[in-house]
Write a protein that holds these residues in place. Structure first.
Motif, short mmCIF file in Angstrom:
data_model
loop_
_atom_site.label_atom_id
_atom_site.label_comp_id
_atom_site.label_asym_id
_atom_site.label_seq_id
_atom_site.Cartn_x
_atom_site.Cartn_y
_atom_site.Cartn_z
N THR A 48 0.83 -1.21 0.00
CA THR A 48 0.00 0.00 0.00
C THR A 48 0.86 1.25 0.00
OG1 THR A 48 -1.66 -1.21 1.29
CG2 THR A 48 -1.89 1.20 1.17
N ALA A 49 0.56 2.17 -0.91
CA ALA A 49 1.28 3.44 -0.97
C ALA A 49 1.02 4.24 0.30
CB ALA A 49 0.82 4.25 -2.19
N GLN A 50 2.04 4.91 0.80
CA GLN A 50 1.93 5.68 2.04
C GLN A 50 0.81 6.72 1.95
OE1 GLN A 50 3.76 4.69 4.58
NE2 GLN A 50 3.44 6.31 6.07
N SER A 51 0.66 7.36 0.80
CA SER A 51 -0.39 8.39 0.66
C SER A 51 -1.79 7.78 0.81
CB SER A 51 -0.26 9.10 -0.68
OG SER A 51 -0.39 8.17 -1.75
N ARG A 52 -1.99 6.56 0.35
CA ARG A 52 -3.30 5.88 0.46
C ARG A 52 -3.66 5.60 1.92
NH1 ARG A 52 -7.60 4.25 1.62
NH2 ARG A 52 -8.78 2.62 0.58
N LEU A 53 -2.66 5.41 2.75
CA LEU A 53 -2.90 5.07 4.15
C LEU A 53 -3.59 6.20 4.91
CD1 LEU A 53 0.42 3.22 5.01
CD2 LEU A 53 -1.83 2.22 4.48
N TYR A 54 -3.54 7.43 4.39
CA TYR A 54 -4.15 8.56 5.08
C TYR A 54 -5.58 8.84 4.63
CZ TYR A 54 0.38 9.26 7.14
OH TYR A 54 1.55 9.08 7.83
N GLY A 60 -11.50 -0.41 0.34
CA GLY A 60 -10.73 -0.79 -0.83
C GLY A 60 -9.26 -0.99 -0.54
N LEU A 61 -8.90 -0.89 0.73
CA LEU A 61 -7.52 -1.13 1.13
C LEU A 61 -7.17 -2.60 0.97
CD1 LEU A 61 -5.17 0.51 2.50
CD2 LEU A 61 -5.96 -0.47 4.65
N LEU A 62 -8.14 -3.47 1.26
CA LEU A 62 -7.95 -4.91 1.15
C LEU A 62 -8.73 -5.45 -0.04
CD1 LEU A 62 -8.53 -5.87 4.90
CD2 LEU A 62 -6.35 -5.40 3.77
N ALA A 63 -8.33 -6.59 -0.53
CA ALA A 63 -9.09 -7.26 -1.59
C ALA A 63 -10.43 -7.70 -1.00
CB ALA A 63 -8.31 -8.47 -2.09
N PRO A 64 -11.49 -7.68 -1.81
CA PRO A 64 -12.79 -8.11 -1.29
C PRO A 64 -12.75 -9.53 -0.75
CG PRO A 64 -13.01 -7.14 -3.47
CD PRO A 64 -11.54 -7.30 -3.21
N ALA A 65 -13.58 -9.79 0.26
CA ALA A 65 -13.68 -11.14 0.82
C ALA A 65 -14.29 -12.06 -0.24
CB ALA A 65 -14.56 -11.13 2.07
N SER A 66 -13.96 -13.30 -0.15
CA SER A 66 -14.48 -14.28 -1.08
C SER A 66 -15.99 -14.40 -0.94
CB SER A 66 -13.83 -15.64 -0.79
OG SER A 66 -14.52 -16.66 -1.45
N GLY A 182 -14.18 -0.11 7.93
CA GLY A 182 -14.16 -1.32 8.74
C GLY A 182 -13.15 -2.36 8.30
N GLU A 183 -12.31 -2.03 7.33
CA GLU A 183 -11.33 -3.00 6.84
C GLU A 183 -10.10 -3.13 7.74
OE1 GLU A 183 -10.25 -2.24 2.77
OE2 GLU A 183 -12.30 -2.46 2.07
N SER A 184 -9.74 -2.05 8.42
CA SER A 184 -8.52 -2.11 9.24
C SER A 184 -8.62 -1.14 10.41
CB SER A 184 -7.28 -1.83 8.39
OG SER A 184 -6.12 -2.25 9.08
N TYR A 185 -7.48 -0.98 11.09
CA TYR A 185 -7.46 -0.27 12.37
C TYR A 185 -6.20 0.59 12.49
CZ TYR A 185 -10.71 -4.07 13.08
OH TYR A 185 -11.75 -4.95 12.93
N LEU A 186 -6.36 1.72 13.19
CA LEU A 186 -5.23 2.55 13.58
C LEU A 186 -4.94 2.25 15.04
CD1 LEU A 186 -6.40 5.95 12.05
CD2 LEU A 186 -4.95 4.21 11.00
#
Length: 191
Positions: A48-54, A60-66, A182-186
């Motif tokens: 993941t590009a650093q700019s996307r993290l902000y 869309g950070l992760l690939a969709p679940a199956s 809801g895909e990830s956490y800080l």
């Protein structure tokens, strides 16, 4: 895709923490002072590009679940990093967890995630020594992650320190907020 912990700029993350905590009574000045004593990281794919993290507001950070994981209904499952978060938090063994429930009233709360308590009028689940089982922690994180909200405090709290958000902030060694739909956490850790 490998999920890793990446350091983020506290200055750029602070507005997202304040927005998340604005759902509870409490001053942003207290939060800003507390967060200044720590560092923030995010769980994200290593590519993941650093700019996307902000861009905390969009998924869309992760690939969709199956779709094979889909249950009956029209809602597509959302992949998230709850399992990776649990691995990160296991290092806080023996600490207490406070998980915010923005949807329920105290009379609707179950004891599945701990003792229901009110802090500044908001419902939290208090779980003493919440890091005993990684599997239980993953389940607790998933049950309380909404696309628009997740908030968890970790520390050692006396009962007298659980009445206000300000007191909880002062005694927390880690604060986790949800991001990316809801895909990830800080994860904030006190220095």
């Amino acid at each position: 895709m490998e999920i890793v912990s990446k350091a983020l700029s506290l200055e750029e993350v602070l507005p997202h923490f304040i927005e998340t905590l604005s759902q509870i009574q409490g001053g942003s000045a207290d939060l800003a002072r507390t967060l200044a004593t720590g560092t923030v990281s995010v769980l994200a794919p290593d590519c993941t590009a650093q700019s996307r993290l902000y861009d905390f507001r969009h998924g869309g950070l992760l690939a969709p679940a199956s779709l094979a994981e889909a249950t009956a209904g029209n809602v597509q499952p959302v992949a998230n990093t709850a399992g990776f978060l649990a691995k990160e938090l296991v290092g806080f063994g023996g600490m207490d967890c406070l998980v915010h429930d923005p949807l329920k009233q105290p009379g609707e709360a179950s004891d599945t995630d701990g003792q229901a308590i009110l802090i500044d009028g908001s419902l939290f689940y208090l779980n003493r020594q919440c890091m005993q089982s990684e599997a239980d922690l993953v389940d607790r994180i998933r049950r309380n992650t909404l696309s628009w909200h997740f908030l968890q405090f970790i520390g050692r709290y006396r009962n007298s320190e659980l009445s206000t958000l300000k007191s909880v902030l002062l005694h927390s060694v880690c604060i986790v907020v949800g991001a990316y739909d809801g895909e990830s956490y800080l994860i904030w850790r006190r220095d």
